[in-house]
Design a protein around this motif. Structure first.
Motif, PDB file in Angstrom:
ATOM      1  N   TYR A 101     -15.462   6.612  13.705  1.00 44.94           N
ATOM      2  CA  TYR A 101     -14.996   5.255  13.433  1.00 44.94           C
ATOM      3  C   TYR A 101     -15.734   4.700  12.226  1.00 44.94           C
ATOM      4  O   TYR A 101     -16.965   4.813  12.137  1.00 44.94           O
ATOM      5  CB  TYR A 101     -15.218   4.323  14.638  1.00 44.94           C
ATOM      6  CG  TYR A 101     -14.556   2.986  14.416  1.00 44.94           C
ATOM      7  CD1 TYR A 101     -13.239   2.785  14.813  1.00 44.94           C
ATOM      8  CD2 TYR A 101     -15.210   1.957  13.765  1.00 44.94           C
ATOM      9  CE1 TYR A 101     -12.598   1.581  14.567  1.00 44.94           C
ATOM     10  CE2 TYR A 101     -14.592   0.751  13.509  1.00 44.94           C
ATOM     11  CZ  TYR A 101     -13.292   0.560  13.912  1.00 44.94           C
ATOM     12  OH  TYR A 101     -12.656  -0.631  13.657  1.00 44.94           O
ATOM     13  N   VAL A 102     -14.986   4.098  11.296  1.00 49.23           N
ATOM     14  CA  VAL A 102     -15.576   3.458  10.119  1.00 49.23           C
ATOM     15  C   VAL A 102     -15.051   2.027  10.028  1.00 49.23           C
ATOM     16  O   VAL A 102     -13.935   1.736  10.465  1.00 49.23           O
ATOM     17  CB  VAL A 102     -15.260   4.234   8.818  1.00 49.23           C
ATOM     18  CG1 VAL A 102     -15.890   5.624   8.842  1.00 49.23           C
ATOM     19  CG2 VAL A 102     -13.769   4.333   8.557  1.00 49.23           C
ATOM     20  N   GLY A 129       4.466   2.168  17.007  1.00 44.85           N
ATOM     21  CA  GLY A 129       4.071   2.843  18.229  1.00 44.85           C
ATOM     22  C   GLY A 129       2.778   2.298  18.807  1.00 44.85           C
ATOM     23  O   GLY A 129       2.203   1.331  18.294  1.00 44.85           O
ATOM     24  N   PRO A 130       2.293   2.917  19.881  1.00 45.34           N
ATOM     25  CA  PRO A 130       1.114   2.403  20.572  1.00 45.34           C
ATOM     26  C   PRO A 130      -0.167   2.452  19.736  1.00 45.34           C
ATOM     27  O   PRO A 130      -1.096   1.695  19.989  1.00 45.34           O
ATOM     28  CB  PRO A 130       1.001   3.290  21.812  1.00 45.34           C
ATOM     29  CG  PRO A 130       1.817   4.492  21.530  1.00 45.34           C
ATOM     30  CD  PRO A 130       2.864   4.091  20.544  1.00 45.34           C
ATOM     31  N   ALA A 131      -0.224   3.332  18.734  1.00 50.20           N
ATOM     32  CA  ALA A 131      -1.418   3.437  17.885  1.00 50.20           C
ATOM     33  C   ALA A 131      -1.333   2.556  16.642  1.00 50.20           C
ATOM     34  O   ALA A 131      -2.229   2.617  15.791  1.00 50.20           O
ATOM     35  CB  ALA A 131      -1.657   4.887  17.491  1.00 50.20           C
ATOM     36  N   ALA A 132      -0.296   1.736  16.530  1.00 50.10           N
ATOM     37  CA  ALA A 132      -0.173   0.830  15.373  1.00 50.10           C
ATOM     38  C   ALA A 132      -1.439  -0.009  15.268  1.00 50.10           C
ATOM     39  O   ALA A 132      -1.967  -0.493  16.270  1.00 50.10           O
ATOM     40  CB  ALA A 132       1.059  -0.056  15.519  1.00 50.10           C
ATOM     41  N   GLY A 133      -1.930  -0.122  14.050  1.00 52.19           N
ATOM     42  CA  GLY A 133      -3.182  -0.830  13.800  1.00 52.19           C
ATOM     43  C   GLY A 133      -4.282   0.108  13.323  1.00 52.19           C
ATOM     44  O   GLY A 133      -5.275  -0.330  12.753  1.00 52.19           O
ATOM     45  N   GLN A 134      -4.084   1.399  13.545  1.00 48.48           N
ATOM     46  CA  GLN A 134      -5.037   2.397  13.057  1.00 48.48           C
ATOM     47  C   GLN A 134      -4.770   2.696  11.583  1.00 48.48           C
ATOM     48  O   GLN A 134      -3.646   2.577  11.110  1.00 48.48           O
ATOM     49  CB  GLN A 134      -4.844   3.743  13.756  1.00 48.48           C
ATOM     50  CG  GLN A 134      -5.220   3.854  15.166  1.00 48.48           C
ATOM     51  CD  GLN A 134      -4.996   5.291  15.673  1.00 48.48           C
ATOM     52  OE1 GLN A 134      -4.602   6.189  14.938  1.00 48.48           O
ATOM     53  NE2 GLN A 134      -5.264   5.491  16.949  1.00 48.48           N
ATOM     54  N   SER A 135      -5.808   3.145  10.902  1.00 45.66           N
ATOM     55  CA  SER A 135      -5.689   3.856   9.640  1.00 45.66           C
ATOM     56  C   SER A 135      -6.541   5.101   9.788  1.00 45.66           C
ATOM     57  O   SER A 135      -7.653   5.033  10.338  1.00 45.66           O
ATOM     58  CB  SER A 135      -6.170   3.027   8.456  1.00 45.66           C
ATOM     59  OG  SER A 135      -5.249   2.005   8.170  1.00 45.66           O
ATOM     60  N   ILE A 136      -6.024   6.249   9.306  1.00 40.62           N
ATOM     61  CA  ILE A 136      -6.715   7.521   9.500  1.00 40.62           C
ATOM     62  C   ILE A 136      -6.820   8.296   8.193  1.00 40.62           C
ATOM     63  O   ILE A 136      -6.008   8.121   7.287  1.00 40.62           O
ATOM     64  CB  ILE A 136      -6.021   8.386  10.573  1.00 40.62           C
ATOM     65  CG1 ILE A 136      -4.581   8.727  10.155  1.00 40.62           C
ATOM     66  CG2 ILE A 136      -6.049   7.684  11.928  1.00 40.62           C
ATOM     67  CD1 ILE A 136      -3.885   9.727  11.080  1.00 40.62           C
ATOM     68  N   LEU A 137      -7.828   9.154   8.128  1.00 39.00           N
ATOM     69  CA  LEU A 137      -8.040  10.035   6.986  1.00 39.00           C
ATOM     70  C   LEU A 137      -8.744  11.286   7.491  1.00 39.00           C
ATOM     71  O   LEU A 137      -9.844  11.204   8.030  1.00 39.00           O
ATOM     72  CB  LEU A 137      -8.923   9.359   5.928  1.00 39.00           C
ATOM     73  CG  LEU A 137      -9.363  10.229   4.761  1.00 39.00           C
ATOM     74  CD1 LEU A 137      -8.177  10.609   3.887  1.00 39.00           C
ATOM     75  CD2 LEU A 137     -10.453   9.545   3.962  1.00 39.00           C
ATOM     76  N   TYR A 138      -8.097  12.435   7.326  1.00 37.15           N
ATOM     77  CA  TYR A 138      -8.712  13.703   7.732  1.00 37.15           C
ATOM     78  C   TYR A 138      -9.507  14.290   6.571  1.00 37.15           C
ATOM     79  O   TYR A 138      -9.113  14.192   5.407  1.00 37.15           O
ATOM     80  CB  TYR A 138      -7.644  14.699   8.204  1.00 37.15           C
ATOM     81  CG  TYR A 138      -7.226  14.451   9.627  1.00 37.15           C
ATOM     82  CD1 TYR A 138      -7.786  15.187  10.671  1.00 37.15           C
ATOM     83  CD2 TYR A 138      -6.300  13.468   9.945  1.00 37.15           C
ATOM     84  CE1 TYR A 138      -7.423  14.951  11.985  1.00 37.15           C
ATOM     85  CE2 TYR A 138      -5.932  13.220  11.250  1.00 37.15           C
ATOM     86  CZ  TYR A 138      -6.503  13.969  12.266  1.00 37.15           C
ATOM     87  OH  TYR A 138      -6.156  13.725  13.572  1.00 37.15           O
ATOM     88  N   THR A 151     -10.079   3.820  11.651  1.00 43.15           N
ATOM     89  CA  THR A 151     -10.436   2.416  11.800  1.00 43.15           C
ATOM     90  C   THR A 151      -9.267   1.680  12.438  1.00 43.15           C
ATOM     91  O   THR A 151      -8.107   2.081  12.270  1.00 43.15           O
ATOM     92  CB  THR A 151     -10.835   1.783  10.450  1.00 43.15           C
ATOM     93  OG1 THR A 151     -11.479   0.538  10.686  1.00 43.15           O
ATOM     94  CG2 THR A 151      -9.651   1.612   9.522  1.00 43.15           C
ATOM     95  N   TYR A 152      -9.575   0.653  13.178  1.00 44.11           N
ATOM     96  CA  TYR A 152      -8.563  -0.242  13.770  1.00 44.11           C
ATOM     97  C   TYR A 152      -9.237  -1.595  13.966  1.00 44.11           C
ATOM     98  O   TYR A 152      -9.503  -2.033  15.080  1.00 44.11           O
ATOM     99  CB  TYR A 152      -7.980   0.314  15.080  1.00 44.11           C
ATOM    100  CG  TYR A 152      -8.964   1.042  15.961  1.00 44.11           C
ATOM    101  CD1 TYR A 152      -9.703   0.370  16.935  1.00 44.11           C
ATOM    102  CD2 TYR A 152      -9.167   2.412  15.809  1.00 44.11           C
ATOM    103  CE1 TYR A 152     -10.622   1.041  17.733  1.00 44.11           C
ATOM    104  CE2 TYR A 152     -10.085   3.086  16.609  1.00 44.11           C
ATOM    105  CZ  TYR A 152     -10.803   2.386  17.564  1.00 44.11           C
ATOM    106  OH  TYR A 152     -11.716   3.046  18.344  1.00 44.11           O
TER     107      TYR A 152
END
Length: 174
Positions: A101-102, A129-138, A151-152
């Motif tokens: 988490y950042v 969807g249910p994960a709306a609000g996240q931002s991700i980076l692999y 992050t959310y």
């Protein structure tokens, strides 16, 4: 499991302990707590009986790291007659990644780029969807370990449904 409280640590075998510690401290911001070892049994089956590895396997070093408000990380430097290097993809059965988490995913991306850490597409905002609000980076470690920055800051859509809320290091008291 009776008395279960939650994950204590994540164990990862690394090809080079100095490289592993440097990645987790210099890039991810963990702190080294302790190192110990070696462990081996050159006459019996202790290593197989305890860990399910080749009886001649040697754990040269174990290093424990404290990583923010989340689970600890335990790094292993093994040698073993049957040791393999895994080049897993997230789609492989049994594959895994570690999500970190950042607070600011754009700043995390800039930092990773500055440090020469390979990243994938993103940061990608999840908008439905249910994960709306996240931002991700692999991204990945020098030896190929898959990681994810996530992050959310305003929560995720599923939280409004009234079910259980997932634990988060952004607010470890909840």
């Amino acid at each position: 499991m009776p008395g279960m409280r939650g994950p204590d640590h994540i164990g990862i075998t690394v090809p080079d302990m100095d490289q592993g510690v440097a990645f987790f401290t210099d890039i991810l911001g963990c702190q080294k707590a302790m190192s110990f070892g070696p462990f081996a049994d050159d006459k019996g089956t202790f290593m197989t009986d305890l860990l399910g590895v080749d009886p001649k396997a040697v754990i040269e070093t174990i290093t424990m790291l404290r990583c923010g408000f989340g689970s600890n990380v335990e790094l292993f430097k093994y040698t073993a007659p049957d040791q393999r290097t895994l080049n897993q993809k997230n789609s492989d059965i049994g594959a895994f990644h570690i999500a970190i988490y950042v607070d600011d995913i754009k700043a995390a991306k800039a930092f990773l780029d500055e440090k020469g850490v390979p990243t994938r597409l993103g940061p990608l905002p999840v908008e439905q969807g249910p994960a709306a609000g996240q931002s991700i980076l692999y991204f990945q470690s020098p030896w190929g370990l898959q990681l994810e920055a996530i992050t959310y800051p305003n929560g995720e859509a599923y939280e409004k449904d009234g079910g259980p809320i997932l634990w988060t290091p952004k607010d470890p008291a909840k």
